[in-house]
Design an enzyme around this catalytic site. Structure first.
Site, short mmCIF file in Angstrom:
data_model
loop_
_atom_site.label_atom_id
_atom_site.label_comp_id
_atom_site.label_asym_id
_atom_site.label_seq_id
_atom_site.Cartn_x
_atom_site.Cartn_y
_atom_site.Cartn_z
N HIS A 178 5.26 31.76 5.25
CA HIS A 178 4.50 32.74 6.00
C HIS A 178 4.80 32.24 7.53
CE1 HIS A 178 1.41 35.41 7.88
NE2 HIS A 178 2.25 36.47 7.08
N ASP A 348 5.07 47.50 6.38
CA ASP A 348 4.05 46.47 6.79
C ASP A 348 2.76 47.41 7.22
OD1 ASP A 348 2.38 43.87 7.02
OD2 ASP A 348 3.81 43.39 8.64
#
Length: 421
Positions: A178, A348
């Site tokens: 991430h 997203d």
């Protein structure tokens, strides 16, 4: 004669907005007809994390059967998923990179449980899927295929055994990093440690191939992208990334990688995060971060002065807005460089605080597809973008796993001292 011509021109000008609206409506209707036969598969939606943060991890505390646009900050609900023509959704089981790995593993399993409870709460709408065939079968039944995607390789706590357990629990992709570099892979937004993948990181990719778990390269550095594509025997994905040549953000995919996609066979699922798709928004964010750093250096130990200063700067420099045109520009660029067989969609939604104008929720997809149709995309192109490309990649990943099924599980381990193997 002149007066008649002027009146005719005025009438045409007055009618132009109506004509444009009719054209938009026709394009969206055409897009919806395409999505009746081809499932639109979105690569990344953070609704499970939004439920964890705001609703006590309980899908029953918010009524997903109603349009929540005006009553909550959620981007996702069932009416808007239906309006958007979404046929397959990868629900992200995100947890923060700041968690200790063992806590991240626990939280990720809890997030997987959340996805399953969302599905159980609405069995007439959602059904769990783990294969490409599942997606098509569920879509034909009029339901939304629900898949699980892990976001952040730190969740496996350097354990291939845990990786296998996540796969058994339903995860069908894992984003290798991430926002932070891990003990085995470099992130796009952190200092590099390995120059891409460490030797153990390569073993992670190989075990994902054996399991049939897609290798997701959103969030990773360019060097990690190249290493993973070199090591993986199956095509890779970018579950929610856009084009760096259009918006110069490190989270985006550079043309050097896009040009390799036809050989790799993978797919870049374009995301809608404003800072990733608008150069103006990206530059504004960088300037705000610089001001924050400046104020912290001027006022050490005085967080209120920093907060007030950033608020004053923001008031004097209003946030710019991205738009649907920015989204279309990124989709078009990925197509132009990588090819129409290698572009997809990964919004997203519910993972960001702001969205582009015209893309405020999961109902936005027909508008995006209509804009592409107006630019000359064919219905065959739209089918590939919407879902066929992802289905092809999934089938290739499944085929690689089938070919390796007889192989024993990988028992590689990270050295205890964390040093390169």
């Amino acid at each position: 004669m002149l007066r008649a011509a002027l009146l005719t021109t005025a009438a045409l000008l007055a009618a132009t907005p109506a004509l444009a609206q009719n054209s938009d409506d026709a394009g969206e209707a055409r897009a919806r007809r395409i999505l009746e036969r081809t499932p639109l598969i979105d690569g990344h939606n953070d609704l499970p994390w939004a439920l964890r943060q705001t609703y006590g991890n309980d899908p029953y505390r918010v009524d997903l059967t109603t349009n929540l646009d005006a009553s909550t900050e959620l981007h996702t609900d069932i009416p808007r998923l239906r309006e958007g023509g979404v046929g397959g959704q990868f629900w992200s089981v995100y947890v923060p990179a700041t968690l200790a790995p063992v806590e991240a593993a626990k939280a990720t399993f809890e997030q997987i449980d959340t996805v399953k409870r969302i599905v159980a709460a609405h069995p007439d709408v959602f059904e769990l899927a783990t294969t490409a065939n599942d997606i098509q079968r569920i879509h034909r039944r009029g339901k939304i295929a629900s898949l699980i995607g892990m976001e952040g390789g730190y969740s496996i706590d350097d354990s291939l055994g845990l990786l296998r357990e996540f796969h058994d629990a339903g995860a069908r992709y894992m984003t290798l990093t991430h926002s932070k570099t891990t003990t085995w892979a470099d992130s796009a937004t952190d200092a590099p440690k390995w120059g891409g993948l460490s030797p153990f990181g390569e073993q992670v990719v190989k075990e994902m191939n054996r399991l049939g778990m897609m290798v997701d390269l959103s969030h990773v550095s360019e060097e990690t992208m190249l290493d993973a594509m070199r090591v993986s025997e199956a095509p890779v994905i970018f579950s929610h990334s856009s084009a760096r040549a259009v918006t110069d953000h490190p989270r985006n995919v550079p043309d050097s990688v896009l040009r390799l996609m036809p050989e790799d066979g993978g797919v870049v699922m374009v995301t809608f995060v404003p800072g990733f798709i608008s150069e103006e928004v990206r530059a504004w964010g960088a300037a705000r971060a610089a001001e924050d750093a400046r104020l912290k250096s001027l006022h050490p130990g005085d967080p209120k002065a920093v907060t007030d200063g950033v608020a004053a700067w923001t008031a004097a420099h209003p946030t710019p807005r991205a738009s649907i045109d920015d989204v279309v520009a990124h989709i078009q660029h990925v197509r132009d460089v990588a090819g129409v067989d290698h572009v997809g969609l990964g919004g997203d939604f519910d993972g960001v605080g702001a969205l582009p104008v015209g893309v405020e929720g999961v109902d936005a997809y027909p508008g995006i597809l209509a804009a592409l149709l107006a630019k000359g995309w064919t219905e065959a192109d739209i089918r590939k973008l919407s879902g066929e490309n992802v289905l092809r990649v999934m089938r290739q990943v499944e085929a690689v796993a089938q070919g390796q099924r007889a192989e024993r599980p990988n028992l590689a381990a990270l050295p205890a001292d964390g040093a390169p193997e």
